[in-house]
Scaffold this active site. Structure first.
Site, PDB file in Angstrom:
ATOM      1  CE  LYS A  71      -3.701   0.319   2.861  1.00 21.96           C
ATOM      2  NZ  LYS A  71      -5.048  -0.237   2.949  1.00 21.96           N
ATOM      3  N   GLY A  72       0.380   2.353  -0.473  1.00 23.53           N
ATOM      4  CA  GLY A  72       1.165   3.585  -0.477  1.00 23.53           C
ATOM      5  C   GLY A  72       1.486   4.034   0.952  1.00 23.53           C
TER       6      GLY A  72
ATOM      7  CB  ALA B 123     -11.853   8.607  -2.956  1.00 21.07           C
TER       8      ALA B 123
ATOM      9  N   GLY C  27      -7.711   7.377  -0.060  1.00 22.59           N
ATOM     10  CA  GLY C  27      -6.996   8.475   0.598  1.00 22.59           C
ATOM     11  C   GLY C  27      -5.744   8.022   1.319  1.00 22.59           C
TER      12      GLY C  27
ATOM     13  CG  ASN D 116       1.501   7.363  -6.164  1.00 22.50           C
ATOM     14  OD1 ASN D 116       1.332   7.859  -7.275  1.00 22.50           O
ATOM     15  ND2 ASN D 116       0.538   7.249  -5.272  1.00 22.50           N
TER      16      ASN D 116
ATOM     17  CB  CYS E 107       1.240  12.959  -4.401  1.00 22.08           C
ATOM     18  SG  CYS E 107       1.388  11.217  -4.157  1.00 22.08           S
TER      19      CYS E 107
ATOM     20  CG  ASN F  86      -1.630   5.805  -9.655  1.00 19.80           C
ATOM     21  OD1 ASN F  86      -2.697   5.353  -9.234  1.00 19.80           O
ATOM     22  ND2 ASN F  86      -0.629   6.098  -8.856  1.00 19.80           N
TER      23      ASN F  86
ATOM     24  N   GLY G  27      -3.198  -1.729 -15.639  1.00 20.36           N
ATOM     25  CA  GLY G  27      -4.428  -1.000 -15.929  1.00 20.36           C
ATOM     26  C   GLY G  27      -5.434  -1.975 -16.501  1.00 20.36           C
TER      27      GLY G  27
HETATM   28  C1  FMN Z   1      -8.324   0.552  -3.949  1.00 17.42           C
HETATM   29  C2  FMN Z   1      -7.094   1.015  -4.674  1.00 17.42           C
HETATM   30  C3  FMN Z   1      -6.035   1.583  -3.961  1.00 17.42           C
HETATM   31  C4  FMN Z   1      -4.871   2.009  -4.626  1.00 17.42           C
HETATM   32  N1  FMN Z   1      -3.838   2.537  -3.902  1.00 17.42           N
HETATM   33  C5  FMN Z   1      -2.688   2.911  -4.539  1.00 17.42           C
HETATM   34  C6  FMN Z   1      -1.579   3.429  -3.797  1.00 17.42           C
HETATM   35  O1  FMN Z   1      -1.607   3.510  -2.564  1.00 17.42           O
HETATM   36  N2  FMN Z   1      -0.475   3.821  -4.500  1.00 17.42           N
HETATM   37  C7  FMN Z   1      -0.400   3.716  -5.868  1.00 17.42           C
HETATM   38  O2  FMN Z   1       0.621   4.068  -6.452  1.00 17.42           O
HETATM   39  N3  FMN Z   1      -1.434   3.204  -6.587  1.00 17.42           N
HETATM   40  C8  FMN Z   1      -2.570   2.807  -5.954  1.00 17.42           C
HETATM   41  N4  FMN Z   1      -3.618   2.296  -6.686  1.00 17.42           N
HETATM   42  C9  FMN Z   1      -3.500   2.183  -8.153  1.00 17.42           C
HETATM   43  C10 FMN Z   1      -3.146   0.753  -8.593  1.00 17.42           C
HETATM   44  O3  FMN Z   1      -1.923   0.322  -8.037  1.00 17.42           O
HETATM   45  C11 FMN Z   1      -3.088   0.658 -10.139  1.00 17.42           C
HETATM   46  O4  FMN Z   1      -2.129   1.569 -10.610  1.00 17.42           O
HETATM   47  C12 FMN Z   1      -4.417   0.983 -10.821  1.00 17.42           C
HETATM   48  O5  FMN Z   1      -5.510   0.538 -10.045  1.00 17.42           O
HETATM   49  C13 FMN Z   1      -4.534   0.396 -12.225  1.00 17.42           C
HETATM   50  O6  FMN Z   1      -4.429  -1.009 -12.226  1.00 17.42           O
HETATM   51  P1  FMN Z   1      -5.723  -1.994 -12.141  1.00 17.42           P
HETATM   52  O7  FMN Z   1      -6.699  -1.530 -13.174  1.00 17.42           O
HETATM   53  O8  FMN Z   1      -5.188  -3.378 -12.376  1.00 17.42           O
HETATM   54  O9  FMN Z   1      -6.277  -1.837 -10.762  1.00 17.42           O
HETATM   55  C14 FMN Z   1      -4.790   1.871  -6.036  1.00 17.42           C
HETATM   56  C15 FMN Z   1      -5.852   1.295  -6.744  1.00 17.42           C
HETATM   57  C16 FMN Z   1      -6.995   0.865  -6.098  1.00 17.42           C
HETATM   58  C17 FMN Z   1      -8.110   0.246  -6.894  1.00 17.42           C
END
Ligand code: FMN
Length: 327
Positions: free
Chosen positions: A51-52, A76, A78, A133, A136, A198, A249
């Site tokens: 997680k971030g 979202a 956060g 990331n 931001c 992202n 993605g």
């Molecule tokens: C619930 C959720 C939380 C996410 N949290 C982060 C994060 O903390 N840091 C980050 O760089 N990307 C975060 N992402 C983005 C994902 O890592 C990814 O880049 C994006 O969802 C696209 O891939 P996907 O379509 O396979 O989910 C988050 C995505 C989701 C759905």
């Protein structure tokens, strides 16, 4: 012979980032790995991204903070997390016992904070790489997103590079006007690899209450809805840079992952799909190996970028047209 699916995502970094296979769990969708250890064989993954993590602990946004959309989801959250100090007290020592490479995703609102976290992570055991990331807000620049600007993205990359010798992945934001330009800037600033994309900023409105569904109003769109955009962007960036690209993605199936490899990604990340089918990661690993074997390829690297044009002139033209489309 079993095809070679291994990949080094930091070929010029002495600390290397060698993965046994190219399937990585994406940030924010796999907790800290431990949450899934009773569900799948986490050690079989190519790697996973945490997680971030932010400079200080965050409780995240108010609810509701997740909603389904056609072919995707809007979140979202956060950046709910224990902060860098809370994080290092618990996870690095645990991950040290693991075989699977653990990548730490970091987010901040100031360049110095990114560097501070990288310095702390550099001294920890059990960490294979940092994923920065840049999606931001930069507080010093009135909240303009770091990742939308090549120079601001490069500033963050340079500061993190100076703070750690760990393999450094910079995760690009799809909100940039010219993503290839951002990619070239972070590559020049010392990124070992680039991951993308992202989420895209979206919104849904509840027609009954006549209010936005998410308490935060907007959220990040992920899942199959964004895949064609992600594939186009990976294709465009992979044509521009020399460092490995990690594509993501909307990957749900083998064909989805193959699209990214053919576009030029050396590895893939999977996020949203994990929420509905946690077994997808292991299934993809097995299916990629079986597909390569069936099609007579002895290494995954053979198909990376296969959809890119072979002649330099076509290559330049395609890159230019990809840029125009992006603008
Ligand atoms: C619930 C959720 C939380 C996410 N949290 C982060 C994060 O903390 N840091 C980050 O760089 N990307 C975060 N992402 C983005 C994902 O890592 C990814 O880049 C994006 O969802 C696209 O891939 P996907 O379509 O396979 O989910 C988050 C995505 C989701 C759905």
């Amino acid at each position: 012979m079993i095809p070679d699916c291994s990949v080094d995502l930091a070929p010029t970094n002495p600390r290397e980032l060698r993965l046994r296979n190219p399937v990585i769990a994406a940030s924010g969708c796999f907790g800290y790995g431990i949450e899934y250890s009773g569900v799948i064989d986490v050690q079989r993954l190519g790697a996973f991204v945490s997680k971030g993590i932010t400079p200080r602990a965050r409780a995240g946004n108010p609810m509701p903070r997740i909603t389904e959309t056609p072919a995707g989801m809007l979140n979202a959250i956060g950046l709910q997390n224990p902060g860098i100090r809370g994080f290092v007290r618990k996870y690095p020592r645990l991950w040290e016992q693991w075989e699977v490479p653990a990548i730490v995703n970091i987010s901040a609102e100031a360049v110095e904070d990114y560097a501070m976290m990288a310095r702390i992570l550099d001294e920890q055991p059990g960490i294979a790489a940092i994923e920065v990331n840049v999606s931001c807000p930069n507080v010093a620049q009135g909240g303009f997103c770091f990742g939308w600007d090549p120079e601001m993205s490069a500033d963050v990359t340079r500061a993190v590079r100076a703070a750690t010798s760990l393999p450094l992945i910079v995760k690009l934001s799809p909100g940039a006007i010219d993503l290839a330009e951002v990619a070239l800037a972070v590559e020049a600033a010392g990124a070992d690899a680039i991951s993308m994309i992202n989420t895209l900023v979206g919104m849904t409105i509840d027609v009954r209450s006549r209010r936005p569904v998410l308490a935060n109003l907007t959220g990040g769109l992920s899942g199959p809805a964004i895949r064609p955009i992600a594939v186009r962007m990976v294709y465009q960036v992979a044509a521009a840079v020399r460092v490995p690209v990690i594509g993501m993605g909307g990957i749900m199936t083998l064909d989805d992952a193959l699209e990214f490899f053919l576009a030029g990604a050396s590895a893939v990340q999977v996020g949203t799909a994990i929420f509905t089918q946690p077994g997808v990661l292991i299934r993809l690993i097995d299916q990629i190996v079986a597909w390569l074997e069936r099609n007579g390829f002895d290494a995954l690297s053979t198909i990376v970028g296969m959809a890119q044009p072979t002649s330099p002139r076509t290559h330049a033209r395609n890159l230019a047209s990809a840029r125009t489309a992006a603008g």
